[in-house]
Design an enzyme around this catalytic site. Structure first.
Site, short mmCIF file in Angstrom:
data_model
loop_
_atom_site.label_atom_id
_atom_site.label_comp_id
_atom_site.label_asym_id
_atom_site.label_seq_id
_atom_site.Cartn_x
_atom_site.Cartn_y
_atom_site.Cartn_z
N GLU A 36 -7.33 5.80 1.00
CA GLU A 36 -7.96 4.51 0.69
C GLU A 36 -8.62 4.00 1.98
O GLU A 36 -8.07 4.18 3.08
CB GLU A 36 -6.84 3.56 0.25
N LYS A 107 -10.73 -0.44 -7.44
CA LYS A 107 -9.27 -0.61 -7.57
C LYS A 107 -8.93 -1.78 -8.50
O LYS A 107 -9.39 -2.91 -8.31
CB LYS A 107 -8.66 -0.84 -6.19
N CYS A 140 -3.94 3.63 -4.57
CA CYS A 140 -2.70 3.10 -4.00
C CYS A 140 -1.86 2.30 -5.00
O CYS A 140 -1.29 2.88 -5.90
CB CYS A 140 -3.02 2.31 -2.73
N VAL A 167 2.32 1.10 2.36
CA VAL A 167 3.23 0.51 3.35
C VAL A 167 4.65 0.36 2.77
O VAL A 167 5.61 0.33 3.51
CB VAL A 167 2.72 -0.84 3.88
C1 ACM Z 1 -1.85 -0.54 -1.28
O1 ACM Z 1 -2.23 -0.70 -2.43
N1 ACM Z 1 -2.69 -0.29 -0.30
C2 ACM Z 1 -0.41 -0.58 -0.97
#
Ligand code: ACM
Length: 260
Positions: A36, A107, A140, A167
């Site tokens: 990402e 996203k 992510c 994270v």
């Molecule tokens: C994330 O979506 N970068 C944890």
């Protein structure tokens, strides 16, 4: 297929892309996933900073350079980048291939401070047929919503490409379940390193990028703290057998009317 787990330097888009290009130059693969926000870095301080680093798609420098690489290497690449569209920024991922730009996913489920800098994606979950193999993209934190992987599986994805900047610790142990419950492959490409910008609490990225099979087996997992490039051979057809037993077809046996 594979991934390149990197440690991008915040804001050094051309330097980060140089490094990606140099590392991918010697490899042979059909499909490679990058993290990402792979060239911009992640820990933005303001909407203006995100906007300045965001790029039009497909005419921005990141997509253009990845496209050159995909053509020269005869490779499909999925890579995350901040996308600028008019006055709006999305946390997006592009798919490029030997014959050009194929598409962009924005996203859906934004994480933490991303909600300050990006608009929630409006593309929905999409798949692309790359000639014998169908790939889908989620980014992510989308993994936290099982609907993301399920939607891609229902649309026919054999492989879920999953650029990430993780994270929280839970994703690497959860993706085997996402793969098993959908009988798909997944390539989660995370980053490593630490960002601590503008006096904000540091973000430490957990690495552990992963390739998982439709049976939920981890075919490869990267270290937590180092860059890592990995390519494995798979048979995409393994994702098309949805028979859990002779009496249970994973997707056809869904009881949609009872899920409302
Ligand atoms: C994330 O979506 N970068 C944890």
């Amino acid at each position: 297929m594979g991934y390149y787990q990197t440690n991008p330097q915040f804001g050094n888009v051309s330097g980060n892309l140089d490094r990606i290009k140099a590392s991918l130059e010697p490899i042979e693969a059909d499909l490679l996933v990058l993290p990402e926000l792979c060239a911009s870095g992640y820990q933005f301080l303001s909407r203006e900073e995100a906007y300045d680093l965001a790029e039009p798609v497909p005419d921005g420098p990141t997509t253009r350079r990845l496209l050159e690489l995909a053509k020269r290497k005869d490779l499909f690449i999925v890579a995350g980048l901040p996308e600028r569209c008019g006055s709006v920024c999305y946390n997006s991922a592009v798919l490029v291939g030997p014959r050009g730009f194929l598409g962009c996913y924005r996203k859906t489920h934004l994480f933490f401070e991303e909600t300050l800098f990006f608009a929630p994606g409006d593309t929905g979950f999409q798949v692309w047929n790359l000639g014998g193999v169908t790939v889908g993209i989620m980014i992510c934190f989308d993994w936290y919503y099982p609907e993301s992987a399920r939607t891609l599986a229902l649309k026919g994805a054999d492989i879920i490409c999953h650029p990430s900047n993780l994270v929280l610790p839970n994703c690497p142990d959860s993706m085997p379940v996402r793969c098993l419950e959908n009988r798909v492959f997944a390539i989660t490409c995370n980053r490593v390193g630490r960002e601590t910008r503008g006096g904000k609490p540091p973000l430490t990225y957990i690495g552990n990028s992963e390739i998982v099979s439709p049976m939920g087996d981890i075919l490869h997992r990267a270290p937590g703290d180092q860059e890592h490039l990995c390519v494995v051979d798979i048979n995409p057809a393994d994702a098309r057998n949805k028979a859990v037993t002779p009496y249970n077809d994973l997707l056809q046996d869904r009881r949609e009317s009872l899920y409302k």
